[in-house]
Design a protein around this motif. Structure first.
Motif, PDB file in Angstrom:
ATOM      1  N   PRO A  82       0.797  -1.224   0.000  1.00  0.00           N
ATOM      2  CA  PRO A  82       0.000   0.000   0.000  1.00  0.00           C
ATOM      3  C   PRO A  82       0.840   1.289   0.000  1.00  0.00           C
ATOM      4  CG  PRO A  82       0.275  -0.743   2.232  1.00  0.00           C
ATOM      5  CD  PRO A  82       1.094  -1.677   1.365  1.00  0.00           C
ATOM      6  N   PHE A  83       2.105   1.217  -0.355  1.00  0.00           N
ATOM      7  CA  PHE A  83       2.983   2.384  -0.165  1.00  0.00           C
ATOM      8  C   PHE A  83       3.011   3.337  -1.364  1.00  0.00           C
ATOM      9  CE2 PHE A  83       4.773  -1.309   2.105  1.00  0.00           C
ATOM     10  CZ  PHE A  83       4.437  -0.906   3.387  1.00  0.00           C
ATOM     11  N   ALA A  84       3.006   2.797  -2.564  1.00  0.00           N
ATOM     12  CA  ALA A  84       3.064   3.641  -3.763  1.00  0.00           C
ATOM     13  C   ALA A  84       2.578   2.824  -4.941  1.00  0.00           C
ATOM     14  CB  ALA A  84       4.503   4.089  -4.021  1.00  0.00           C
ATOM     15  N   LYS A  85       1.640   3.394  -5.722  1.00  0.00           N
ATOM     16  CA  LYS A  85       1.076   2.618  -6.833  1.00  0.00           C
ATOM     17  C   LYS A  85       0.876   3.461  -8.073  1.00  0.00           C
ATOM     18  CE  LYS A  85      -2.899  -0.068  -8.297  1.00  0.00           C
ATOM     19  NZ  LYS A  85      -3.873  -1.091  -8.003  1.00  0.00           N
ATOM     20  N   SER A  97       3.808   2.523  10.025  1.00  0.00           N
ATOM     21  CA  SER A  97       4.736   2.088  11.097  1.00  0.00           C
ATOM     22  C   SER A  97       6.170   1.947  10.582  1.00  0.00           C
ATOM     23  CB  SER A  97       4.306   0.744  11.697  1.00  0.00           C
ATOM     24  OG  SER A  97       2.979   0.753  12.042  1.00  0.00           O
ATOM     25  N   VAL A  98       6.650   3.009   9.988  1.00  0.00           N
ATOM     26  CA  VAL A  98       7.987   2.989   9.398  1.00  0.00           C
ATOM     27  C   VAL A  98       8.992   3.580  10.386  1.00  0.00           C
ATOM     28  CG1 VAL A  98       9.398   3.939   7.533  1.00  0.00           C
ATOM     29  CG2 VAL A  98       7.056   3.179   7.065  1.00  0.00           C
ATOM     30  N   HIS A 128       7.159  -3.728   8.557  1.00  0.00           N
ATOM     31  CA  HIS A 128       6.813  -5.120   8.248  1.00  0.00           C
ATOM     32  C   HIS A 128       5.390  -5.159   7.734  1.00  0.00           C
ATOM     33  CE1 HIS A 128      10.262  -5.784  10.906  1.00  0.00           C
ATOM     34  NE2 HIS A 128      10.395  -6.926  10.249  1.00  0.00           N
ATOM     35  N   ILE A 129       5.152  -6.008   6.741  1.00  0.00           N
ATOM     36  CA  ILE A 129       3.773  -6.196   6.299  1.00  0.00           C
ATOM     37  C   ILE A 129       3.302  -7.563   6.781  1.00  0.00           C
ATOM     38  CG2 ILE A 129       3.881  -4.591   4.362  1.00  0.00           C
ATOM     39  CD1 ILE A 129       4.402  -7.053   2.554  1.00  0.00           C
ATOM     40  N   ARG A 130       2.153  -8.023   6.279  1.00  0.00           N
ATOM     41  CA  ARG A 130       1.612  -9.322   6.723  1.00  0.00           C
ATOM     42  C   ARG A 130       2.641 -10.438   6.622  1.00  0.00           C
ATOM     43  NH1 ARG A 130      -3.307 -10.741   3.323  1.00  0.00           N
ATOM     44  NH2 ARG A 130      -2.752  -8.897   2.123  1.00  0.00           N
ATOM     45  N   GLU A 131       2.483 -11.461   7.397  1.00  0.00           N
ATOM     46  CA  GLU A 131       3.415 -12.595   7.445  1.00  0.00           C
ATOM     47  C   GLU A 131       4.805 -12.153   7.885  1.00  0.00           C
ATOM     48  OE1 GLU A 131       2.704 -15.949   6.901  1.00  0.00           O
ATOM     49  OE2 GLU A 131       0.620 -15.339   6.730  1.00  0.00           O
ATOM     50  N   VAL A 154       9.925  -4.756   4.841  1.00  0.00           N
ATOM     51  CA  VAL A 154      10.020  -3.867   3.678  1.00  0.00           C
ATOM     52  C   VAL A 154      10.975  -2.748   4.044  1.00  0.00           C
ATOM     53  CG1 VAL A 154       8.778  -2.339   2.105  1.00  0.00           C
ATOM     54  CG2 VAL A 154       7.648  -4.382   2.998  1.00  0.00           C
ATOM     55  N   TYR A 155      12.029  -2.567   3.251  1.00  0.00           N
ATOM     56  CA  TYR A 155      13.015  -1.516   3.495  1.00  0.00           C
ATOM     57  C   TYR A 155      12.784  -0.368   2.508  1.00  0.00           C
ATOM     58  CZ  TYR A 155      15.371  -5.358   5.921  1.00  0.00           C
ATOM     59  OH  TYR A 155      15.656  -6.402   6.754  1.00  0.00           O
ATOM     60  N   PHE A 156      12.947   0.845   3.004  1.00  0.00           N
ATOM     61  CA  PHE A 156      12.725   2.024   2.172  1.00  0.00           C
ATOM     62  C   PHE A 156      14.030   2.789   2.011  1.00  0.00           C
ATOM     63  CE2 PHE A 156       8.841   1.088   4.470  1.00  0.00           C
ATOM     64  CZ  PHE A 156       7.877   1.114   3.466  1.00  0.00           C
TER      65      PHE A 156
END
Ligand code: ADP
Length: 499
Positions: free
Chosen positions: A16-19, A57-58, A82-85, A89-91
């Motif tokens: 959901p971060f950028a699309k 939550s970054v 972190h996302i599900r499971e 995710v690193y930015f």
């Protein structure tokens, strides 16, 4: 072969971060499914302005990571969530590169001219970061032109690197029309030798073509449907990449995307006025009436209703619809709802139709997720006349909503829809082959005659359509196999067949 793999995904978009398109949906779903196989999956994307530290939550993870870019050095910080499971995710945080209006271009659709620098940096940082946290991926999965240079880095600059020389690469091309073509003076900032600025590798005419270089170096390349893989291998196809893809032989394949049935199914959809299922479709009638009301159409549950959603770009073939929609509405007992935005002429044309055909044609200009769900649920048919379609999502959603797709038989549309057989009543939709307004007109006619004259067949098709399964689980298994092949290919390359 190892069962538990270390997988790094590097991409320019992720839900959901950028699309900007379907690529983001793949990144939002595939890592989670892969994690369920027990793999150690991690994702790296840029930290755009759409990434919200609080909502997502970054938090800061590493303060300084630097890499050379040509004659200069660029530095960034790395953030993490972190996302599900529990997938990390690193930015990559670099204000000048990523805090802009858009991902690839500004609000006026002007491509950012420093894209090779922005995404070259992302690609280099991703690899450097792996070294710094001692993460040695078995496979690095890169997506589209923005990260296509990574396979080249692995097989040139890092071919003797103690940490990364053993990492295989898989390049997924989500739409081969987007190749990342930029002036040649960007080439030096990638730090690759000039001999790779060659027609078989990074060179297209006098420019660099990032996707083409990635195709050359990747251990394995795939696109997002078997049908589209065939299309782009045709020498007359407009991407111009057919000879380079053909050179990959068995190492270029098509794997269908999955869809998220938690979001796109009539049992769970939270946007629609009544939920329904294959066993009990009473809610679909309520959705149809609500859709007709929303678009100011006659509220008549008997009339056939066709839904249309999409970006008005040449790929989607809406100009074919524009050529015959007046004739369709005049000749057939039918309603249309259209949701879309893009080309100005098409927007203006579709905007004029509700006045010409009041209560029969509705149009909403813009991007509206809620309306998209209502159209899927409330329509009887869903029309996608694409000239080409790498995978396509809407026709897959339509199946689950019991809304029969009318599609041009190309790429993913051809792969996911079973054509109606008038003898048996089998099929999940209606296909046409010619990219012409005439073929579209007659196929809509075919669907509409089935609606009114062969209701038993229509019912059978709806049942068959709703039973189709295009969940991510299946696609993730396919990717699992691709990783194994990429690793084997890479091992062979290490054993001597170096480029
Ligand atoms: P593409 O990625 O080429 O646009 P896809 O069919 O793969 O085509 O995916 C398009 C996605 O974007 C679908 O989820 C579709 O519902 C959505 N979409 C496209 N246009 C609109 C719009 N105007 N309003 C709402 N959703 C839209």
């Amino acid at each position: 072969m190892k069962n538990r793999l270390r997988i790094l995904m590097v991409a320019s978009e992720m839900v959901p971060f950028a699309k900007a398109g379907g690529l983001a949906d793949v990144l939002g779903a595939l890592p989670i499914e892969l994690k369920k196989f027990g793999h150690d999956v991690r994702v790296i994307i840029p930290k755009y302005s759409s990434v919200n530290d609080r909502i997502h939550s970054v938090e800061l993870f590493k303060r300084f990571v630097g890499v050379p870019l040509g004659n200069e050095e660029e530095w960034c910080a790395i953030y993490r969530t972190h996302i599900r499971e529990d997938v990390p995710v690193y930015f990559v945080d670099h204000n000048w590169f990523y805090l802009r209006e858009g991902i690839y271009h500004d609000n006026y659709m002007n491509d950012y001219q420093d894209n090779p620098r922005r995404f070259g940096f992302l690609s280099k940082v991703a690899l450097q970061f792996c070294k710094e946290i001692s993460f040695k991926p078995d496979v690095i999965h890169v997506h589209d032109w923005p990260t296509a240079v990574i396979p080249a880095f692995l097989k040139t600059l890092l071919s003797d690197d103690p940490d990364l020389a053993g990492s295989a690469s898989l390049l997924t091309a989500h739409n081969l029309m987007h190749q990342g073509i930029y002036p040649r003076d960007n080439f030096p900032l990638l730090d690759l030798e000039w001999r790779y600025f060659h027609d078989d590798v990074f060179k297209s005419y006098d420019s660099i073509n990032l996707l083409k270089g990635g195709i050359y170096f990747a251990d394995l390349v795939n696109t997002v449907s078997p049908g589209y893989a065939k299309t782009v291998l045709d020498p007359v196809d407009s991407t111009g990449l057919a000879p380079y893809l053909a050179q990959k032989g068995y190492n270029f394949v098509g794997v269908l995307n999955g869809v998220d049935y938690d979001v796109w199914s009539p049992e769970k959809d939270t946007f629609i006025p009544a939920q329904y299922s294959m066993q009990d479709r009473r809610g679909k009638v309520i959705c149809k009436r609500d859709l007709q009301k929303t678009f100011l159409l006659d509220q008549d549950e008997q009339i056939a209703l066709i839904g249309v959603i999409g970006r008005f770009v040449p790929q989607k073939g809406f100009h074919l619809l524009a050529q015959v929609i007046q004739k369709i509405v005049t000749d057939m007992h039918i309603q249309f709802v259209i949701l879309g935005t893009g080309d100005n002429d098409l927007e203006n044309y579709f905007m004029s139709l509700p006045a010409t055909f009041p209560a029969r044609v509705g149009y909403h200009l813009g991007f509206n997720d809620e309306l998209a769900h209502l159209i899927e649920a409330g329509s009887d048919f869903f029309l996608m006349p694409s000239l080409f379609e790498p995978c396509g999502l809407n026709q897959i959603y339509s199946l689950r909503y019991g809304t029969l797709p009318i599609v041009r038989a190309t790429g993913g549309l051809d792969d996911t829809i079973i054509n109606y057989d008038e003898l048996t009543g089998e099929g999940t939709g209606f296909k046409f082959f010619d990219a012409s307004a005439q073929a579209l007109y007659y196929t809509v006619g075919w669907a509409i005659s089935t609606y009114y004259d062969r209701p038993a067949h229509l019912e059978q098709m709806i049942q068959q359509a709703m039973a189709q399964d295009f969940s991510w689980q299946k696609s993730a298994q396919d990717y699992n196999r691709l990783y194994q092949v990429a690793i084997l290919n890479h091992r062979n390359w290490m054993l001597g067949n170096r480029i």
